[in-house]
Design an enzyme around this catalytic site. Structure first.
Site, PDB file in Angstrom:
ATOM      1  N   ASN A   7       0.875  -1.165   0.000  1.00 29.51           N
ATOM      2  CA  ASN A   7       0.000   0.000   0.000  1.00 29.51           C
ATOM      3  C   ASN A   7       0.919   1.224   0.000  1.00 29.51           C
ATOM      4  O   ASN A   7       1.354   1.685   1.055  1.00 29.51           O
ATOM      5  CB  ASN A   7      -0.850  -0.094   1.287  1.00 29.51           C
ATOM      6  CG  ASN A   7      -1.962   0.913   1.338  1.00 29.51           C
ATOM      7  OD1 ASN A   7      -1.901   1.940   0.682  1.00 29.51           O
ATOM      8  ND2 ASN A   7      -2.970   0.612   2.137  1.00 29.51           N
ATOM      9  N   HIS A 186     -10.643   6.348  -1.585  1.00 31.71           N
ATOM     10  CA  HIS A 186     -10.921   5.546  -0.381  1.00 31.71           C
ATOM     11  C   HIS A 186     -11.883   4.398  -0.701  1.00 31.71           C
ATOM     12  O   HIS A 186     -12.550   3.878   0.198  1.00 31.71           O
ATOM     13  CB  HIS A 186     -11.587   6.388   0.734  1.00 31.71           C
ATOM     14  CG  HIS A 186     -10.702   7.401   1.384  1.00 31.71           C
ATOM     15  ND1 HIS A 186     -11.188   8.585   1.882  1.00 31.71           N
ATOM     16  CD2 HIS A 186      -9.373   7.395   1.648  1.00 31.71           C
ATOM     17  CE1 HIS A 186     -10.201   9.291   2.418  1.00 31.71           C
ATOM     18  NE2 HIS A 186      -9.087   8.588   2.273  1.00 31.71           N
ATOM     19  N   GLU A 389      -8.115  -1.909   5.073  1.00 27.55           N
ATOM     20  CA  GLU A 389      -7.824  -1.819   3.634  1.00 27.55           C
ATOM     21  C   GLU A 389      -6.904  -2.941   3.161  1.00 27.55           C
ATOM     22  O   GLU A 389      -7.142  -3.539   2.114  1.00 27.55           O
ATOM     23  CB  GLU A 389      -7.144  -0.481   3.318  1.00 27.55           C
ATOM     24  CG  GLU A 389      -8.103   0.689   3.263  1.00 27.55           C
ATOM     25  CD  GLU A 389      -7.401   1.996   2.976  1.00 27.55           C
ATOM     26  OE1 GLU A 389      -6.283   2.210   3.485  1.00 27.55           O
ATOM     27  OE2 GLU A 389      -7.972   2.823   2.257  1.00 27.55           O
TER      28      GLU A 389
END
Ligand code: AMP
Length: 404
Positions: A7, A186, A389
Site C-alpha cells: 500500500n 478511499h 484496507e
C-alpha cells in the site's frame, strides 16, 4: 496462499503478509508480518517498523531510491529477527493498492503490460501516487521475478458506477471529454465497510442504503445502495469534499482564480490547499484532531472554529448523501477520527435526530469497534467499523487467484 500487500504512498508505504487457507474468513486474521516505512522525515533515510506475532523491530536505513527500500523491506520477510518465510518463493501473489484506476477499472485486475501502461498513463490524474504504485510493481518484478502474479486493487473502482449526474462537473463539455469528472477515492475502505456493515447487521448488502464516513487524515463519504457507491465527496482529486487534516476540501473555485490573479503560483496553491489547510490551517495547532481537542479544552478559539467547520461540513455532506440515497438504513464511521472520536460521531448525528436517529451515548463513548452504537429504537443504525484496507486487498487477491 501467502499474499503480500503493498500500500504505497508518495513518501510512505505499508506492507502486510497474510496467509489464507481454505474458506476466505469473514473477518481479517492477524497478518503474519506487517511493515510501515516512512521516508518523509529525514532526507536520505527511511524509518522502517516491522511487526510479527513475536517481535517488533524499528530501524533507520540509508536509502537512495524506492528500489533500495523495497530490497531491504523484502529481505526482512525471510532474513533476521522479523523473518516469517524461509524463502521469497513462498509468496504466492502480491496485491497493490493503486490509487487511480480512471474510468478503465471497476474491478481488481491481474497486472500485465497493458495494465502497467494504463496505470502509467493515469499518472497525470494522480501524479504523487500512481508512479509510486508502478515503482512498487517494478520492484516486485526485479526482486521476486516476473512470474509472480501481481494484482492491482484500485481505490477508485468502487465508485466507478456513480451515475453521470453525480460524477460530472457542470463545466464546458470539452473538459468532460478530457476525463475531468468525479472519480472518488478511499474506495477499498468504503467497500470493505459496506460489506462489514451487512455482516454486522445480518442483512443482505443488496437491501441496504448506507452512508460510509471515512474520517482519517483524508476524509470522504460514500452513499452506498445495493452494494454500489452511487455518490461520494472526493472528486477528480482527493482534495474535494469534506474538511480534512491538512486538506481544505471543497472551496469556491473563484477563490483560486482570485489568488492566481494576485500572483499565487500553481505550486503554492497546491501546497497550501493540500498541506496547510483543513484542521491544521484553521486551528493553527495541528492536523491531528486529538491535539485540536486539547487546544479547545485550553480555550483556543481557532481550534474551536476548526472543529465547528469540520462538523458543519460533515453534517452538510451526510445530508447530501442522504438525498442521493433517498433514505438511509445505517450511518457508518470509520478510520482514525471516525473510529476514535466519540465527540465527532455525536456532533455529526445530532443534526439527524429529526429522522429518528438516536445514538446510545454510553455505547458511543465505550471505544466501540465493529459495533452498533444506536439505541435499540433508533430508526437508523449507527456503526463504528475498523477499516481494514490491506485485508480487503488480500481478500480480493485470494478471490481472483482462486478463480484461476
Ligand atoms: P487515519 O488516516 O485513518 O490513520 O487517521 C489519522 C487521524 O485520526 C489522526 O490524524 C487523528 O486526527 C485521528 N485520530 C486518531 N486517534 C484519535 C482519537 N483518539 N481521537 C480523535 N482523533 C483521532
Amino acid at each position: 496462499m501467502k499474499i503480500l500487500v503493498l500500500n504505497a504512498g508518495s513518501s510512505s508505504q505499508k506492507s502486510s503478509l497474510y496467509s489464507i487457507d481454505g474458506e476466505l474468513p469473514n473477518q481479517s486474521p492477524e497478518p503474519l508480518w506487517e511493515a510501515t516505512i516512512d521516508w518523509a522525515h529525514h532526507p536520505g533515510f527511511a524509518e522502517i517498523k516491522v511487526k510479527t506475532a513475536t517481535t517488533e523491530v524499528k530501524e533507520d536505513i540509508e536509502v537512495k531510491s524506492r528500489l533500495d527500500i523495497m530490497a531491504h523491506l523484502l529481505s526482512m520477510l525471510w532474513q533476521g529477527k522479523t523473518a516469517v518465510l524461509s524463502h521469497a518463493s513462498e509468496i504466492d501473489v502480491v496485491g497493490h493498492r493503486v490509487v487511480q484506476g480512471g474510468q478503465e477499472y471497476s474491478e481488481p485486475v491481474r497486472i500485465d503490460q497493458t495494465v502497467k501502461e494504463t496505470i502509467d498513463r493515469l499518472s497525470t490524474l494522480a501524479p504523487s501516487h500512481n508512479p509510486a504504485n508502478l515503482e512498487g510493481i517494478q520492484a516486485i518484478e526485479k526482486f521476486l521475478g516476473t512470474e509472480i502474479p501481481q494484482i492491482a486493487v484500485f481505490d477508485t473502482a468502487f465508485h466507478r458506477q456513480i451515475p453521470d449526474a453525480a460524477a460530472i462537473y457542470p463545466v464546458p463539455y470539452a473538459w468532460v471529454e478530457q476525463g475531468i469528472r468525479r472519480y472518488g477515492f478511499h474506495g477499498i475502505s468504503h467497500q470493505y465497510c459496506a460489506h462489514r456493515a451487512a455482516q454486522l447487521l445480518q442483512r443482505n448488502l443488496e437491501d441496504l442504503r448506507l452512508i460510509v464516513c471515512h474520517l482519517g487524515n483524508g476524509c470522504s463519504l460514500s452513499a452506498v445502495a445495493q452494494g454500489h457507491s452511487i455518490d461520494t465527496t472526493m472528486g477528480f482529486t482527493p482534495l474535494d469534499g469534506l474538511m480534512m487534516g491538512t486538506r481544505s476540501g471543497s472551496v469556491d473555485p473563484g477563490v483560486l482564480i482570485h489568488l492566481m490573479r494576485q500572483g499565487y503560483s500553481v505550486d503554492r496553491l497546491d501546497r497550501e490547499l493540500n498541506k496547510e489547510s483543513g484542521l491544521k490551517g484553521i486551528s493553527g495547532v495541528s492536523a491531528d484532531l486529538r491535539q485540536v481537542m486539547e487546544a479547545i479544552e485550553a480555550g483556543h478559539a481557532q481550534a474551536q472554529l476548526a472543529l465547528d467547520i469540520y462538523v458543519h461540513r460533515l453534517r452538510s455532506y451526510i445530508a447530501s448523501m442522504l438525498a442521493s440515497l433517498g433514505g438511509v438504513d445505517a450511518l457508518i464511521f470509520t478510520a482514525g477520527v471516525g473510529e476514535n472520536s466519540a465527540i465527532v460521531r455525536s456532533l455529526a448525528c445530532e443534526s439527524f435526530q429529526f429522522l429518528g436517529l438516536a445514538l446510545d451515548s454510553q455505547k458511543n463513548e465505550s471505544r466501540p469497534i465493529d459495533q452498533d452504537i444506536a439505541t435499540s429504537d433508533s430508526k437508523i443504525r449507527v456503526l463504528v467499523i475498523h477499516t481494514q484496507e490491506d485485508w480487503a486487498i488480500a481478500a480480493e487477491c485470494y478471490r481472483l487467484q482462486s478463480k484461476l
